[in-house]
Scaffold this active site. Structure first.
Site, short mmCIF file in Angstrom:
data_model
loop_
_atom_site.label_atom_id
_atom_site.label_comp_id
_atom_site.label_asym_id
_atom_site.label_seq_id
_atom_site.Cartn_x
_atom_site.Cartn_y
_atom_site.Cartn_z
N HIS A 189 -1.00 -11.99 -3.73
CA HIS A 189 -0.60 -11.10 -2.62
C HIS A 189 0.36 -10.02 -3.11
O HIS A 189 0.15 -8.82 -2.85
CB HIS A 189 0.05 -11.94 -1.51
CG HIS A 189 0.68 -11.15 -0.40
ND1 HIS A 189 0.07 -10.97 0.83
CD2 HIS A 189 1.86 -10.48 -0.33
CE1 HIS A 189 0.85 -10.23 1.60
NE2 HIS A 189 1.96 -9.92 0.92
N GLU A 190 1.41 -10.44 -3.82
CA GLU A 190 2.41 -9.47 -4.26
C GLU A 190 1.82 -8.48 -5.27
O GLU A 190 2.12 -7.29 -5.24
CB GLU A 190 3.64 -10.19 -4.84
CG GLU A 190 4.37 -11.12 -3.87
CD GLU A 190 4.91 -10.42 -2.62
OE1 GLU A 190 5.02 -9.18 -2.62
OE2 GLU A 190 5.21 -11.12 -1.63
N HIS A 194 0.07 -5.67 -3.59
CA HIS A 194 0.89 -4.50 -3.22
C HIS A 194 0.95 -3.49 -4.36
O HIS A 194 0.86 -2.28 -4.14
CB HIS A 194 2.31 -4.94 -2.88
CG HIS A 194 2.43 -5.64 -1.55
ND1 HIS A 194 1.90 -5.13 -0.39
CD2 HIS A 194 3.04 -6.81 -1.21
CE1 HIS A 194 2.17 -5.95 0.61
NE2 HIS A 194 2.85 -6.99 0.15
N ASP A 228 0.68 -4.73 3.75
CA ASP A 228 0.62 -6.00 4.47
C ASP A 228 -0.29 -5.88 5.69
O ASP A 228 -0.47 -4.81 6.25
CB ASP A 228 2.03 -6.42 4.91
CG ASP A 228 2.84 -6.98 3.75
OD1 ASP A 228 2.34 -7.88 3.06
OD2 ASP A 228 3.98 -6.50 3.55
ZN LIG Z 1 3.40 -8.52 1.42
#
Ligand SMILES: [Zn+2]
Length: 191
Positions: free
Chosen positions: A114-115, A118, A124
């Site tokens: 997830h990170e 980014h 998000d």
């Molecule tokens: Zn996030």
């Protein structure tokens, strides 16, 4: 005899020229992948998790390749407390911080992918849908899915379309984007 050899030489040069012309007329494919070098020297116990996350992104996307310890486009840090987050200085460049306390509640691999998402350009999307990677902690601690959806992967592939080898790092922090609070605390406050 000499003149026959000369004519042969001229013919060979002409052939070579024609071959060269064909080569020039067909430039390298626009799909040349951008290499994102990630550095796990400060990732502590999450170095292996970072490698797994890189493989997931590499398998799911085109136009980019995450490669270990060939440089520092992306630095991975292990931290304790404060929450996991990502700082994107530019597309494919930045820093990811993984909080050991959150990694004890949520899937460490899901947090990592997830990170990194980014850094690869995704925002998000806290809709609680576990099939999405960018729903983060909104999908709850029981959600361990570490894979981007096909839509998320396509979006990343498209963002990197036409890019070249990453040779530049942004030094302008004014342009940085910080993504925090993706993983709500489930700890019962003490005291
Ligand atoms: Zn996030």
């Amino acid at each position: 005899m000499t003149s026959r050899l000369s004519r042969l030489a001229v013919a060979l040069v002409a052939t070579a020229g024609a071959t060269l012309a064909v080569t020039v007329a067909n430039p390298a494919p626009a799909s040349a992948a951008m290499t994102i070098c990630y550095n796990t020297s400060q990732a502590g116990s999450f170095a292996g998790t970072a490698n797994q996350a890189a493989s997931i992104w590499n398998n799911a996307t085109v136009n980019l390749t995450l490669s270990a310890n060939c440089g520092s486009n992306l630095r991975i840090y292990q931290i304790t407390g404060g929450g996991s987050y990502a700082v994107r200085t530019s597309l494919g460049n930045g820093r990811v911080y993984i909080d050991t306390q959150q990694a004890a509640q949520y899937s460490p691999l899901r947090i990592m992918t997830h990170e990194i998402g980014h850094i690869l350009g995704l925002p998000d999307n806290y809709n609680g849908n576990c099939s999405l990677l960018m729903s983060g902690g909104s999908a709850g601690t029981s959600c361990t899915n570490p894979y981007p959806s096909s839509a998320e992967a396509s979006r990343v592939s498209n963002l990197f379309a036409g890019t070249r080898i990453a040779t530049e790092r942004s030094t302008d922090r004014a342009g940085s984007e910080i993504f925090r609070d993706s993983w709500p605390s489930t700890l019962t406050p003490v005291g």
